[in-house]
Design a protein around this motif. Structure first.
Motif, PDB file in Angstrom:
ATOM      1  N   TRP A   1       8.375  18.791   2.869  1.00 43.80           N
ATOM      2  CA  TRP A   1       7.784  17.663   3.611  1.00 43.80           C
ATOM      3  C   TRP A   1       8.484  16.362   3.221  1.00 43.80           C
ATOM      4  CZ3 TRP A   1       3.564  17.589   7.076  1.00 43.80           C
ATOM      5  CH2 TRP A   1       3.010  16.330   7.348  1.00 43.80           C
TER       6      TRP A   1
ATOM      7  N   PRO B   1       2.227  13.352  -0.616  1.00 46.54           N
ATOM      8  CA  PRO B   1       1.412  14.164  -1.527  1.00 46.54           C
ATOM      9  C   PRO B   1       0.661  13.314  -2.546  1.00 46.54           C
ATOM     10  CG  PRO B   1       3.589  15.137  -1.242  1.00 46.54           C
ATOM     11  CD  PRO B   1       3.636  13.798  -0.579  1.00 46.54           C
TER      12      PRO B   1
ATOM     13  N   ARG C   1       0.261  18.714   6.059  1.00 45.50           N
ATOM     14  CA  ARG C   1       0.766  19.308   4.818  1.00 45.50           C
ATOM     15  C   ARG C   1      -0.057  20.529   4.436  1.00 45.50           C
ATOM     16  NH1 ARG C   1       0.431  17.356   0.194  1.00 45.50           N
ATOM     17  NH2 ARG C   1      -1.111  15.734   0.589  1.00 45.50           N
TER      18      ARG C   1
ATOM     19  N   ASP D   1       5.198  20.643  -0.067  1.00 48.12           N
ATOM     20  CA  ASP D   1       5.347  19.224  -0.392  1.00 48.12           C
ATOM     21  C   ASP D   1       6.815  18.848  -0.566  1.00 48.12           C
ATOM     22  OD1 ASP D   1       2.643  18.849  -0.255  1.00 48.12           O
ATOM     23  OD2 ASP D   1       2.309  18.732  -2.417  1.00 48.12           O
TER      24      ASP D   1
END
Length: 202
Positions: A174, A46, A142, A171
């Protein structure tokens, strides 16, 4: 081969790009509908990327972000070769890749505060399970994962997850998945499949 994904203004997506191909993409930009590239490493993290904007006849606006709004930098350069060298060094995590350029910190302002999810325990469990299953499949970005999180619980009467909340959730999960993958030992099933399909292709 650089472990990156390159996305262009005209919607192209290039995965696992050789340095020569990246150089060609940088040289190409400048015309209408094809003025920028956004580059992310594999695996994507991110708010970690490098990007360039260019219009024919002008300089190149090169930016990179290192994980937060207060770590967003910009520099103007006059040649595609300089852009390519910076992007290649960034992609390879080469020590001192950024030092030849006079980067300036961009004031992106404070990141807006995202309210916590207001979900029942059951809805939260169902949503996180769906996101986790999709992650395990390995076929989404994402952005696509966040879109799934935003839309999954939508009904005709309510949209319980905002876009910002969905991005925060996607996020977080992830990064949890990346941490899990980092602990894998030996050759994995995906790697065996990749090897098999490579052999078939050859």
């Amino acid at each position: 081969m650089l472990k990156i994904v390159v996305e262009t203004e005209n919607g192209e997506r290039h995965v696992g790009v050789p340095a020569e191909e990246l150089a060609g993409l940088v040289r190409r930009i400048g015309g209408d509908g094809d003025r920028f590239l956004v580059v992310q490493r594999i695996p994507d993290l991110p708010d970690v990327f490098i990007q360039v904007w260019h219009e024919a006849g002008g300089d190149y606006t090169l930016q990179h972000r290192a994980g937060a709004a207060d770590r967003h930098f910009q520099v103007m350069v006059d040649s595609p070769e300089t852009v390519t060298a910076a992007m290649t060094g960034w992609a390879a995590r080469a020590p001192g890749w950024d030092t030849p350029l006079a980067w300036s910190l961009l004031d992106m302002g404070a990141a807006p505060e995202v309210p916590p999810l207001d979900l029942s325990e059951n809805d939260r469990t169902v949503l996180e399970q769906r996101v986790r299953e999709t992650l395990a499949g390995g076929y989404v970005t994402r952005a696509e994962l966040a879109e799934l999180a935003e839309d999954y619980l939508v009904t005709a009467e309510r949209r319980p997850v905002s876009r910002a909340q969905a991005q925060v959730l996607a996020d977080r999960m992830w990064l949890e998945r990346l941490a899990e993958q980092a602990g894998w030992q030996g050759e994995t099933d995906p790697e065996r499949l990749t090897r098999a399909f490579t052999a078939l292709q050859e």
